[in-house]
Motif scaffolding. Sequence first.
Motif, mmCIF file in Angstrom:
data_model
loop_
_atom_site.group_PDB
_atom_site.id
_atom_site.type_symbol
_atom_site.label_atom_id
_atom_site.label_comp_id
_atom_site.label_asym_id
_atom_site.label_seq_id
_atom_site.Cartn_x
_atom_site.Cartn_y
_atom_site.Cartn_z
ATOM 1 N N ILE A 130 1.880 6.172 -7.196
ATOM 2 C CA ILE A 130 0.789 7.011 -7.702
ATOM 3 C C ILE A 130 1.191 8.479 -7.658
ATOM 4 O O ILE A 130 0.914 9.240 -8.588
ATOM 5 N N GLU A 131 1.872 8.883 -6.598
ATOM 6 C CA GLU A 131 2.363 10.266 -6.512
ATOM 7 C C GLU A 131 3.346 10.557 -7.640
ATOM 8 O O GLU A 131 3.313 11.615 -8.261
ATOM 9 N N ASP A 184 1.108 4.036 -3.000
ATOM 10 C CA ASP A 184 0.904 5.472 -2.779
ATOM 11 C C ASP A 184 2.049 6.279 -3.383
ATOM 12 O O ASP A 184 1.832 7.288 -4.047
ATOM 13 N N CYS A 225 0.831 -1.210 0.000
ATOM 14 C CA CYS A 225 0.000 0.000 0.000
ATOM 15 C C CYS A 225 0.865 1.259 0.000
ATOM 16 O O CYS A 225 0.587 2.205 -0.741
ATOM 17 N N GLU A 226 1.908 1.254 0.810
ATOM 18 C CA GLU A 226 2.820 2.403 0.860
ATOM 19 C C GLU A 226 3.534 2.590 -0.477
ATOM 20 O O GLU A 226 3.668 3.717 -0.964
#
Length: 135
Positions: free
Chosen positions: A123-124, A120, A116-117
Motif C-alpha cells: 500500500i505504501e 502495508d 498484513c506486513e
Amino acid sequence: VDKEDYLLAMERSPIKDVGIKVLLKGALTGEINSREVYMKAIARNANTQIVVAIEEMSEVIKALTKWLRWNVAEQTVAQVYNEAPKYFASIIEEVADATIMLEQLRLIFGINEEVCEAMDAKIERLKERVSDGSI
C-alpha cells in the motif's frame, strides 16, 4: 446498499471518500473473520481448500475478463451499474468467494501477520506511485 446512494457516493469519492466508507461499512458482513468456520473447513482437508482457493481466484479472473470484454472502460459507473448487472453481480460473488478462500489460506499457512506486513508495504508503494504519477 441502495443503488442511488452507492452511485452518488462513488461520484463524490475521488474528492471526499467519507461517504463511500460510511455507506459500505454498514453493508459489510461481520462474518469475514469467521475463524471457527474456516478452521472446520481446513480441518476436513487443507489441500482441498487450497484447490478451492485456486478455483475461486480463477473465477475472479473470468468475471473481470468478461467485465472488460463488455468494454466498461468507455462507460460511466452509472451506465455499467444499470446495463451490466449480471457482470457486476458476478464480480461481487467471485470476489466474496475468493476473499473467503484467501482468509483460509492465511490460516492454513499461518501467515496472517506476514500478509498484513506485506500489504502495508505494498500500500505504501502504491501511494508512492500514485503520488509521483507513475500510475
